[in-house]
Design an enzyme around this catalytic site. Sequence first.
Site, mmCIF file in Angstrom:
data_model
loop_
_atom_site.group_PDB
_atom_site.id
_atom_site.type_symbol
_atom_site.label_atom_id
_atom_site.label_comp_id
_atom_site.label_asym_id
_atom_site.label_seq_id
_atom_site.Cartn_x
_atom_site.Cartn_y
_atom_site.Cartn_z
ATOM 1 N N ARG A 1 69.164 46.129 3.032
ATOM 2 C CA ARG A 1 70.075 44.971 3.132
ATOM 3 C C ARG A 1 70.545 44.722 4.566
ATOM 4 N NH1 ARG A 1 74.917 45.841 -0.628
ATOM 5 N NH2 ARG A 1 74.434 48.020 -0.251
ATOM 6 N N SER B 1 88.076 37.645 -12.004
ATOM 7 C CA SER B 1 88.224 38.618 -10.929
ATOM 8 C C SER B 1 89.257 38.141 -9.913
ATOM 9 C CB SER B 1 86.882 38.857 -10.243
ATOM 10 O OG SER B 1 86.383 37.656 -9.738
ATOM 11 N N TRP C 1 70.135 38.084 -15.827
ATOM 12 C CA TRP C 1 70.367 38.756 -14.553
ATOM 13 C C TRP C 1 69.838 40.184 -14.544
ATOM 14 C CZ3 TRP C 1 75.927 36.696 -13.026
ATOM 15 C CH2 TRP C 1 75.797 35.348 -12.700
ATOM 16 N N CYS D 1 78.998 28.574 -14.238
ATOM 17 C CA CYS D 1 79.109 28.033 -12.887
ATOM 18 C C CYS D 1 77.759 27.754 -12.263
ATOM 19 C CB CYS D 1 79.915 28.979 -12.003
ATOM 20 S SG CYS D 1 79.388 30.682 -12.065
ATOM 21 N N GLU E 1 82.188 25.099 -13.562
ATOM 22 C CA GLU E 1 82.160 24.741 -12.140
ATOM 23 C C GLU E 1 82.187 23.230 -11.980
ATOM 24 O OE1 GLU E 1 79.198 23.388 -10.499
ATOM 25 O OE2 GLU E 1 80.057 23.426 -8.498
ATOM 26 N N HIS F 1 84.246 29.331 -3.471
ATOM 27 C CA HIS F 1 83.243 29.832 -2.537
ATOM 28 C C HIS F 1 83.550 29.416 -1.108
ATOM 29 C CE1 HIS F 1 81.125 30.680 -6.254
ATOM 30 N NE2 HIS F 1 80.488 31.591 -5.574
HETATM 31 N N1 GLN Z 1 84.628 36.739 -14.841
HETATM 32 C C1 GLN Z 1 83.783 36.713 -13.703
HETATM 33 C C2 GLN Z 1 84.604 36.725 -12.432
HETATM 34 O O1 GLN Z 1 85.647 36.148 -12.411
HETATM 35 C C3 GLN Z 1 82.885 35.510 -13.705
HETATM 36 C C4 GLN Z 1 81.920 35.516 -12.560
HETATM 37 C C5 GLN Z 1 80.877 34.426 -12.590
HETATM 38 O O2 GLN Z 1 80.999 33.454 -13.249
HETATM 39 N N2 GLN Z 1 79.835 34.553 -11.863
HETATM 40 O O3 GLN Z 1 84.249 37.305 -11.440
HETATM 41 ZN ZN ZN Z 2 81.545 31.552 -12.240
#
Ligand code: GLN
Ligand code: ZN
Length: 758
Positions: free
Chosen positions: A15, A434, A562, A644, A666, A695
């Site tokens: 990375r 989160s 994923w 999203c 989103e 973001h």
């Molecule tokens: N619950 C997750 C977070 O808040 C959702 C993340 C996502 O949609 N990619 O991080």
């Molecule tokens: Zn999301």
Amino acid sequence: MLITTLGFPRIGKNRELKFLLEAFWRKEISEEEFLKKVEDLKRSNILAQVNAGVEVVPVGDFSLYDSVLDTAWMYGCAGKRFNFDPKASDLERYFIYARGDAKNPALEMTKWFDTNYHYIVPEIDGQFSLRDNWILEEFKWAREVLKGKKVRIKVVLLGIYTFLKLAKPKDESQLIEWMKSLAPVFSEVVSSLIESGAKFIQIDEPALVYGKDKRAVRLAGKIYNELWDIGKKKTQFILQTYFSSIEEYFPEIVQWGFDWIGLDMVRGREANLKAFSCTKAAKGVGFVLGVVDGRNVWRTDYSQAVSTLRTFARRVGEERIMISPSCSLQFVPYSLEGEDLGEVQPYLAFAMEKLAELKEIKAVYDGDKELLKRNRRLISNLQKEAFRNDEAVRARMKALSKEDFIRSVPFKKRFALQKKSLNLPLFPTTTIGSFPQTQEVRRMRRLYRTGQISELAYQVFIAEKIREVIRFQEELGLDVLVHGEFERTDMVEFFGIKMKGFAFTRNGWVQSYGSRCVRPPIIYGDISRPNPMTVSEIRYAQEQTDKPVKGMLTGPITILNWSFVRTDIPRWQTAYQIALALRDEVLDLEKAGIRIIQVDEPALREGLPLKKREHKRYLNWAVKAFRLATSGVRPDTQIHTHMCYSDFNDIIEAISAMDADVISIENARSRGELLDVFRTYKYDKCIGPGIYDIHSKRVPPIEEMVELLEECLRRGIKKELLWVNPDCGLKTRDWPETKRALANMVKAAMVMRERYGE
Ligand code: GLN
Ligand code: ZN
């Protein structure tokens, strides 16, 4: 039969790209140092391929952030609205397009086809110029690097149709208009490459696999045709496709005059084979055959690969075949070196091992019986491994009935019951799960993982974080709280580790966007959940407050999409297995007194097959998997979901069929584009279109959020159903930003209550 690749993991073996980007953004290294180290990385990526036996090496597939953005940058069409500090360097400007800054919201970011890689969507106004012919520089640089080596350089360009299609034209006419004005600039770039002596030019047109836009595709053919006058004799042109088959356009594109056509012979195998056998290929056309899966991590079945090669070679001749991975190798980890995946490991191949496979397949084609025998044994052993089958899981799958997929009462009734039991205000506020994951949080997780602190010490730490974030949310005045997800590095990995049937790599990183990498688990066997996975943290969080705390789970389709999946059973079966494990978790949470449970499905849309004709089937089982996970709860338990980074407009019916009581989705970054669908589609359950783009570092002002909420109402979302929330989780933000943004968000909800409350 030359060996080629279509692209390589840009992030590097360890990375390196991520760490360089982050150091540069934090201003820890100068622009000069950054660029020099990036060059080292690019060099080692190229040499790794050459040393592994790649004979035609791609150049131009590398990117500092994203290739679509690079293409837009080249043509000076990334976005006119950007207001740069006149002192900003080109490099700084480039990253502002991608990430935004205090003055400029970032460009939209969305999924690259059906992958978990995100590209940057340029804001095109129809004007193009050769702003920066970086690809030419890249080519010259690679020529220096490869001086004296017996390899050929292949310059990779994003095709004119795919590039502009990905820039989201409003319709095909606009796409065509754009293509016409880009054509001269595009050919200027190609001319410059030819003049400088490029021998191979690969033009990527993966959008052909959609089989849409007949007129635009025809125009692309014409534009490419005009290139031949410039340099057909000196340069060989490859029309490269991937991710699926191109039968819709096969007969047409073999007439376009390309020297080579690149085909995905893994995902598109059957249909491409059929198209090939039914078409009289133009004389002299060669094929780049992607026989090694660039999207998954299992070893290749050499017999099948070789049989594909032979089918083509018989008709066009061996010298007109190149052998390649099915797509860029950026979608698989760098190498298996240093991994300890036990009994599964012999069956795996990451990017470096795939390069070795290409060489071996060529050897088998040339008659190496021993290699073939060994490969046959490997492939058949995998089918027999005990770790594949779990009788209990199979029995449970067999016993599934219709009722397992349906909530006990319909939404309208649930809505009334939940309203009473939860007692939330109009325009309820919440977050997606989160909260900022600071250095400290990451450090503690690492110390715990590496055994440097005890389980108890770690749990005490997480508990403290949970208490803090609950207090933080209460002080802000949010209505539905979350526990912050501090114990989770990754929303899929966290669950995978706790379930049976998943394997985890140490270093199997794959780029998701820019500097962000993920480490997808490998699903190798039947899936089950031995113990509760989230109950203790969520219960603890709920004990800290009277407000409802949402339980947070990752949905079955997201875990599936994923992960690298097994290929011996259909995807839907794996999805149902995961759903059953989650169903147990959902019910355990309910039992623990949790009244709201969110099951995130951000990856639902990206799993949508690229061909329209396969959509219905996928959506049908994907929606059912979600329902299987969630429909066991009482009517007054509120199920949320979250999505999203996708276009939802074309799958809104499926989203509704998931029957979640509340969905957060989103919206902020694509500036309300999502909402178009509500003009025509009456969404009848609760919905929270994100009003804060998480973001970006930018804190949206109250009025802007109010305006987005007003827009929702104007588009026909009923006020009783409208929720107020950010676009996605806050884990990449920092605390001060988060506090200001959420404070504004809560105030925006209050403004709305003032206006619309009774
Ligand atoms: N619950 C997750 C977070 O808040 C959702 C993340 C996502 O949609 N990619 O991080
Ligand atoms: Zn999301």
